[in-house]
Design a protein around this motif. Structure first.
Motif, PDB file in Angstrom:
ATOM      1  N   VAL A 288      19.950 -11.706  62.904  1.00  0.00           N
ATOM      2  CA  VAL A 288      20.549 -11.442  61.583  1.00  0.00           C
ATOM      3  C   VAL A 288      22.023 -11.859  61.589  1.00  0.00           C
ATOM      4  O   VAL A 288      22.512 -12.481  60.646  1.00  0.00           O
ATOM      5  N   LEU A 289      22.712 -11.569  62.679  1.00  0.00           N
ATOM      6  CA  LEU A 289      24.127 -11.946  62.767  1.00  0.00           C
ATOM      7  C   LEU A 289      24.297 -13.461  62.636  1.00  0.00           C
ATOM      8  O   LEU A 289      25.229 -13.942  62.001  1.00  0.00           O
ATOM      9  N   LYS A 290      23.352 -14.188  63.243  1.00  0.00           N
ATOM     10  CA  LYS A 290      23.423 -15.651  63.166  1.00  0.00           C
ATOM     11  C   LYS A 290      23.234 -16.088  61.708  1.00  0.00           C
ATOM     12  O   LYS A 290      23.963 -16.931  61.194  1.00  0.00           O
ATOM     13  N   TYR A 296      28.931 -13.986  66.478  1.00  0.00           N
ATOM     14  CA  TYR A 296      28.843 -13.217  67.726  1.00  0.00           C
ATOM     15  C   TYR A 296      27.435 -12.639  67.814  1.00  0.00           C
ATOM     16  O   TYR A 296      26.735 -12.552  66.802  1.00  0.00           O
ATOM     17  N   THR A 297      27.047 -12.270  69.041  1.00  0.00           N
ATOM     18  CA  THR A 297      25.733 -11.668  69.245  1.00  0.00           C
ATOM     19  C   THR A 297      25.901 -10.161  69.415  1.00  0.00           C
ATOM     20  O   THR A 297      27.022  -9.675  69.562  1.00  0.00           O
ATOM     21  N   LYS A 298      24.774  -9.465  69.430  1.00  0.00           N
ATOM     22  CA  LYS A 298      24.799  -8.023  69.675  1.00  0.00           C
ATOM     23  C   LYS A 298      25.512  -7.748  71.005  1.00  0.00           C
ATOM     24  O   LYS A 298      26.399  -6.889  71.090  1.00  0.00           O
ATOM     25  N   LEU A 304      32.632  -6.579  73.861  1.00  0.00           N
ATOM     26  CA  LEU A 304      34.009  -6.490  73.325  1.00  0.00           C
ATOM     27  C   LEU A 304      34.428  -5.018  73.214  1.00  0.00           C
ATOM     28  O   LEU A 304      35.539  -4.640  73.611  1.00  0.00           O
ATOM     29  N   VAL A 305      33.508  -4.206  72.703  1.00  0.00           N
ATOM     30  CA  VAL A 305      33.811  -2.774  72.560  1.00  0.00           C
ATOM     31  C   VAL A 305      34.099  -2.158  73.937  1.00  0.00           C
ATOM     32  O   VAL A 305      35.076  -1.426  74.111  1.00  0.00           O
ATOM     33  N   ASP A 306      33.281  -2.514  74.936  1.00  0.00           N
ATOM     34  CA  ASP A 306      33.504  -1.967  76.291  1.00  0.00           C
ATOM     35  C   ASP A 306      34.874  -2.360  76.809  1.00  0.00           C
ATOM     36  O   ASP A 306      35.600  -1.543  77.354  1.00  0.00           O
ATOM     37  N   ASP A 335      17.975  -2.500  65.771  1.00  0.00           N
ATOM     38  CA  ASP A 335      19.081  -2.958  66.618  1.00  0.00           C
ATOM     39  C   ASP A 335      20.418  -2.463  66.084  1.00  0.00           C
ATOM     40  O   ASP A 335      21.331  -2.153  66.850  1.00  0.00           O
ATOM     41  N   THR A 336      20.536  -2.407  64.754  1.00  0.00           N
ATOM     42  CA  THR A 336      21.773  -1.885  64.163  1.00  0.00           C
ATOM     43  C   THR A 336      21.938  -0.426  64.552  1.00  0.00           C
ATOM     44  O   THR A 336      23.011   0.004  64.987  1.00  0.00           O
ATOM     45  N   LEU A 337      20.837   0.340  64.450  1.00  0.00           N
ATOM     46  CA  LEU A 337      20.903   1.759  64.826  1.00  0.00           C
ATOM     47  C   LEU A 337      21.268   1.893  66.306  1.00  0.00           C
ATOM     48  O   LEU A 337      22.047   2.772  66.690  1.00  0.00           O
TER      49      LEU A 337
END
Ligand code: 5AD
Ligand code: SF4
Length: 456
Positions: A288-290, A296-298, A304-306, A335-337
């Motif tokens: 979906v992001l694509k 960016y990917t999941k 990045l968050v880490d 995946d969003t959840l």
């Protein structure tokens, strides 16, 4: 401000003398629009108008519109209808500006169905407001002032701020990303950055006036481009933090794809920068992001968050999420959840996908039925809300630095402030504490939408 506009300000002011004319601005949409409205108010004050809250009592009504989501349109048409009624018995000037007026079909609809609208202006022509008001009230012309191409950046517009210690400063205009659901690049044009010196000068001026908190605004702040000396967003952040008197610095919105290490370093090294960062996710599914063109990917988002959390202690995140993007399957939504669970966002702004004519995603035939979109929205909301209490409890017994915002809305005897992670805290006031001060408060109670504490 352009000299010829100064001339129109004087002409309108002369004409309005002694009439006690009132204006009211109704701002729809994001903080960029709020900031534009402050500039509109600045110009109208100079023209001798007096601001009031209730637009139904005003002689000049300005609607500053948004077009990011569909419901904004319905709301606008409702409001135009209200003014039409008032116009039947009173001479009211109605001006409509903002993002929606950059959409040709919207302007055509207004011209056709609401011909009584006196003035339409776009996002690139806001600075001509004095001249346009002059034409509308003195020459009684119907003014339509919209520019399709990107406008220049106009510095030095008068500005009337709506808060005494918090201010927003636009650092860049437009967006080059063309996320496939989003209308913004079509209505706000390509990215244009303000000169860093101009931005810093504005913030230094605000600090002198007593402002404590600054929010840097742009559609994509971390693709800010400066000059030889202050090259990029990280440099700009470092410079803003050097300004004495400014205690807190926020920015919205960055794009995950441009969240470079130097920006992370700038945050880590400057305590003044809020420890809540808004990092729009939109979807947690790579496919979906694509299709959204997010770049960016999941996994890239999560790493990045880490990286950010590792380098910046006590960092929390907020985000934007769209549910029901065309073609989104139940599995993809899961995946969003999953990302929401993993990142544990402190704030989630949730949106139901809405078709924006002219965007790539609007052309897709696999649109998701309304009821499925709503079901997914409810599921996401439930997950997010189930985490709120837990997240609040983490604050119990910690000492937080609060910026005092005023009296508590529910209790006259208490003061209200916000943590550097944007949590509302109410606490017992003390004679010495004033709005805009930073105080240390120990958190004693955690409630769903606020915390309670005691001065230490
Ligand atoms: N439908 C739903 N939400 C949208 N947003 C932008 N465009 C749309 C759309 N067509 C949301 C995004 C963005 C926020 C400001 O609005 O999540 O980050
Ligand atoms: Fe819209 Fe994407 Fe630009 Fe944000 S980055 S304004 S979502 S196109």
């Amino acid at each position: 401000m352009q000299p010829n506009q100064e001339k129109f300000i004087s002409l309108v002011k002369e004409k309005n003398k002694g009439k006690n004319l009132k204006y009211s601005i109704l701002t729809m949409g994001c903080q960029l629009n709020e900031n534009d409205s402050e500039k509109i108010a600045g110009m109208l004050d100079e023209m001798g108008y007096i601001e009031i809250d209730n637009y139904k009592e005003a002689d000049l009504v300005i609607f500053n519109t948004c077009c990011v989501r569909e419901n904004a349109e319905e709301r606008l048409f409702g409001k135009i209808g209200e003014i039409k009624k008032i116009k039947e018995s009173k001479n009211v000037i109605l001006a409509i500006g903002g993002c929606m007026m950059q959409e040709k079909n919207m302007v055509n609809k207004i011209k056709k169905s609401y011909p009584f609208v006196n003035l339409i202006f776009g996002t690139h022509t806001m600075q001509n407001l004095p001249e346009n008001i002059y034409k509308a009230i003195i020459k009684q012309e119907k003014v339509r002032d919209i520019l399709d191409i990107d406008g220049e950046i106009f510095e030095g517009l008068p500005i009337k701020r709506n808060n005494e210690y918090k201010a927003s400063v636009t650092i860049m205009y437009g967006c080059n990303n063309f996320c496939t659901y989003c209308i913004v690049p079509y209505v706000r044009g390509r990215e244009r950055s303000r000169e860093p010196e101009k931005i810093l000068e504005e913030i230094k001026g605000l600090a002198k006036e007593g402002y404590k908190e600054i929010t840097l605004l742009g559609q994509n702040v971390n693709s800010y481009k400066g000059n030889e000396k202050i090259k990029n967003f990280a440099d700009l952040l470092n410079e803003v933090c050097k300004i004495d008197g400014i205690e807190r610095v926020n920015f919205i919105s960055p794009h995950p794809k441009d969240f470079t290490d130097d920006v992370i370093e700038a945050i880590a090294n400057n305590e003044k920068i809020s420890r809540i960062i808004h990092l729009p996710l939109q979807s947690g599914n790579t496919k979906v992001l694509k299709e959204m063109n997010r770049k960016y990917t999941k996994e890239q988002y999560l790493s990045l968050v880490d990286k950010m959390k590792e380098r910046i202690p006590n960092l929390v995140l907020s985000t934007d999420i769209i549910v029901g993007f065309p073609g989104e399957t139940e599995e993809e939504f899961e995946d969003t959840l999953d990302v929401v669970k993993k990142v544990n966002f402190e704030q989630v702004f949730m949106f139901i996908y809405s078709i924006r004519e002219g965007t790539v995603a609007a052309e897709r035939e696999d649109q998701i039925p309304e009821e499925i979109k709503h079901k997914r929205f409810d599921k996401l909301k439930e997950l997010y809300e189930s985490r709120v209490d837990e997240n609040n409890e983490k604050y119990l017994n910690t000492v937080q630095k609060l910026l005092i915002e005023g009296k508590s809305k529910n209790n006259e005897n208490m003061l209200e402030g916000r943590t550097t992670t944007n949590k509302v805290v109410i606490f017992n006031s003390n004679e010495k504490n004033k709005i805009g001060d930073i105080v240390s408060v120990k958190i004693t109670e955690a409630h769903r939408w606020y915390l309670k504490g005691e001065i230490v």
